[in-house]
Design an enzyme around this catalytic site. Structure first.
Site, PDB file in Angstrom:
ATOM      1  N   LYS A   1      23.778  68.494  35.505  1.00  0.00           N
ATOM      2  CA  LYS A   1      24.174  68.117  34.141  1.00  0.00           C
ATOM      3  C   LYS A   1      24.125  66.598  34.014  1.00  0.00           C
ATOM      4  O   LYS A   1      24.727  65.887  34.808  1.00  0.00           O
ATOM      5  CB  LYS A   1      25.590  68.645  33.877  1.00  0.00           C
TER       6      LYS A   1
ATOM      7  N   PHE B   1      25.760  65.847  25.826  1.00  0.00           N
ATOM      8  CA  PHE B   1      26.070  64.888  24.763  1.00  0.00           C
ATOM      9  C   PHE B   1      27.224  65.390  23.893  1.00  0.00           C
ATOM     10  O   PHE B   1      27.615  64.744  22.944  1.00  0.00           O
ATOM     11  CB  PHE B   1      24.818  64.618  23.914  1.00  0.00           C
ATOM     12  N   LYS B   2      27.702  66.579  24.191  1.00  0.00           N
ATOM     13  CA  LYS B   2      28.837  67.146  23.440  1.00  0.00           C
ATOM     14  C   LYS B   2      28.630  66.943  21.940  1.00  0.00           C
ATOM     15  O   LYS B   2      29.434  66.307  21.254  1.00  0.00           O
ATOM     16  CB  LYS B   2      30.150  66.517  23.902  1.00  0.00           C
TER      17      LYS B   2
ATOM     18  N   PRO C   1      25.635  69.411  10.461  1.00  0.00           N
ATOM     19  CA  PRO C   1      24.510  70.231  10.933  1.00  0.00           C
ATOM     20  C   PRO C   1      23.163  69.499  10.935  1.00  0.00           C
ATOM     21  O   PRO C   1      22.399  69.624  11.885  1.00  0.00           O
ATOM     22  CB  PRO C   1      24.499  71.410   9.948  1.00  0.00           C
TER      23      PRO C   1
ATOM     24  N   GLY D   1      36.474  70.132  35.815  1.00  0.00           N
ATOM     25  CA  GLY D   1      37.815  69.683  36.186  1.00  0.00           C
ATOM     26  C   GLY D   1      38.160  69.968  37.634  1.00  0.00           C
ATOM     27  O   GLY D   1      39.299  69.794  38.059  1.00  0.00           O
TER      28      GLY D   1
ATOM     29  N   GLY E   1      38.211  69.276  41.588  1.00  0.00           N
ATOM     30  CA  GLY E   1      38.166  68.109  42.481  1.00  0.00           C
ATOM     31  C   GLY E   1      38.882  66.921  41.862  1.00  0.00           C
ATOM     32  O   GLY E   1      40.113  66.891  41.798  1.00  0.00           O
TER      33      GLY E   1
ATOM     34  N   GLY F   1      41.712  67.506  39.602  1.00  0.00           N
ATOM     35  CA  GLY F   1      42.835  68.270  40.148  1.00  0.00           C
ATOM     36  C   GLY F   1      42.616  69.758  40.291  1.00  0.00           C
ATOM     37  O   GLY F   1      43.418  70.438  40.934  1.00  0.00           O
TER      38      GLY F   1
HETATM   39  O1  O7M Z   1      34.185  66.326  38.344  1.00  0.00           O
HETATM   40  P1  O7M Z   1      34.305  65.169  37.417  1.00  0.00           P
HETATM   41  O2  O7M Z   1      35.661  65.036  36.820  1.00  0.00           O
HETATM   42  O3  O7M Z   1      33.795  63.882  37.996  1.00  0.00           O
HETATM   43  O4  O7M Z   1      33.273  65.432  36.220  1.00  0.00           O
HETATM   44  C1  O7M Z   1      33.472  66.415  35.258  1.00  0.00           C
HETATM   45  C2  O7M Z   1      32.280  66.486  34.351  1.00  0.00           C
HETATM   46  O5  O7M Z   1      32.503  67.509  33.389  1.00  0.00           O
HETATM   47  C3  O7M Z   1      31.999  65.210  33.566  1.00  0.00           C
HETATM   48  O6  O7M Z   1      30.598  65.138  33.351  1.00  0.00           O
HETATM   49  C4  O7M Z   1      32.700  65.458  32.242  1.00  0.00           C
HETATM   50  O7  O7M Z   1      32.086  64.773  31.167  1.00  0.00           O
HETATM   51  C5  O7M Z   1      32.513  66.962  32.092  1.00  0.00           C
HETATM   52  N1  O7M Z   1      33.562  67.651  31.321  1.00  0.00           N
HETATM   53  C6  O7M Z   1      34.894  67.523  31.655  1.00  0.00           C
HETATM   54  O8  O7M Z   1      35.247  66.871  32.634  1.00  0.00           O
HETATM   55  N2  O7M Z   1      35.832  68.146  30.896  1.00  0.00           N
HETATM   56  C7  O7M Z   1      35.538  68.905  29.821  1.00  0.00           C
HETATM   57  O9  O7M Z   1      36.420  69.449  29.199  1.00  0.00           O
HETATM   58  C8  O7M Z   1      34.197  69.072  29.474  1.00  0.00           C
HETATM   59  C9  O7M Z   1      33.214  68.488  30.274  1.00  0.00           C
HETATM   60  C10 O7M Z   1      31.880  68.886  30.003  1.00  0.00           C
HETATM   61  O10 O7M Z   1      30.984  68.888  30.785  1.00  0.00           O
HETATM   62  O11 O7M Z   1      31.670  69.401  28.797  1.00  0.00           O
HETATM   63  C11 O7M Z   1      30.544  70.168  28.606  1.00  0.00           C
END
Ligand code: O7M
Length: 248
Positions: free
Chosen positions: A46, A75-76, A81, A185, A187, A190
């Site tokens: 990702k 890119f969330k 639209p 989330g 690692g 937590g």
């Molecule tokens: O393991 P991390 O915390 O270093 O990374 C987590 C990844 O997941 C990081 O790319 C965040 O942008 C993404 N992410 C979240 O941490 N929390 C969310 O609620 C959503 C995402 C995400 O990927 O949304 C699709």
């Protein structure tokens, strides 16, 4: 004269390792090195703002060329639209096999994004509830409605928090088995390896714990072992082949 039609060739997410690596580094060379090293231990890579803002959208194609797993872009998407449509097209034209988008913006945007993704045979992950503590403030109260909407609109899956495994369980109850759940989330934030999957998630999204490790490949391998032994010990939810990109 006949026009050449672009044949979409998005790679599909297949649950093998059940880990999606969030490769949130800023440097393309470093990203390529890590991507090559960790590929055997992940189902997808990702990419998000850190890399794409630093290196440009061509970084998506560069990573995609280096590996065989599907590339998700994160890119969330959360716009009206019409603009979401253009963001989606640009992202998918750059080579993304799947995208993330927010669900709180409502069904018109989500429907439009899924429509564009379907044209590319690409996957859509709709964020129902984020993993950080602040998500409890505004997102959690509407997350279940978002998940239901995402499922009804034919999204490939939803995103739910591995930091709150009980919430993952709740989302699984709501959406049934056809729609996938990707849970970030684990690692650094937590969440424990395997908790979200044991509660019904299909994938755990793991970033810093892998790419910031001294040896990312060895760490990804260890995470895979840990996940396997947890799932074997606790009777995992059966693997299902997911490829939903039909009917909106
Ligand atoms: O393991 P991390 O915390 O270093 O990374 C987590 C990844 O997941 C990081 O790319 C965040 O942008 C993404 N992410 C979240 O941490 N929390 C969310 O609620 C959503 C995402 C995400 O990927 O949304 C699709």
């Amino acid at each position: 004269m006949t026009q050449t039609v672009r044949v979409p060739k998005a790679r599909q997410l297949v649950p093998r390792t059940r880990v999606i690596h969030a490769l949130d580094v800023e440097d393309l060379d470093k990203a390529l090195t890590i991507a090559n090293a960790i590929e055997p231990y992940v189902d997808s890579i990702k990419l998000s703002y850190p890399l794409i803002l630093a290196e440009g959208p061509q970084a998506i194609g560069a990573i995609k060329e280096a590996v065989k797993v599907p590339i998700l872009t994160c890119f969330k998407v959360a716009d009206i639209p019409e603009i979401s449509h253009r963001i989606m097209k640009a992202t998918l034209d750059a080579g993304a096999d799947g995208v993330t988008l927010h669900g709180f913006v409502g069904r018109d945007t989500v429907r439009e994004c899924i429509k564009v993704a379907n044209e590319y045979n690409a996957q859509t992950l709709v964020i129902a509830e984020m993993s950080h503590p602040g998500a409890e403030e505004f997102m959690q109260p509407v997350g279940e409605k978002i998940a239901e909407m995402a499922k009804n609109l034919g999204a490939t899956g939803i995103v739910a928090p591995a930091t709150r495994p009980q919430r993952v369980k709740r989302y699984r109850e709501i959406i049934g088995r056809e729609t996938i759940i990707a849970a970030p989330g684990v690692g650094s934030q937590g969440g424990h390896v395997g908790d979200a999957i044991l509660m019904g998630a299909d994938y755990e999204i793991i970033g810093r714990s892998i790419y910031q490790a001294k040896d990312p490949a060895e760490t990804a391998k260890q995470i895979q072992h840990q996940l396997r032994s947890r799932l074997e010990g606790k009777r995992p939810i059966p693997l299902i082949q997911y490829a939903r990109h039909d009917a909106v």
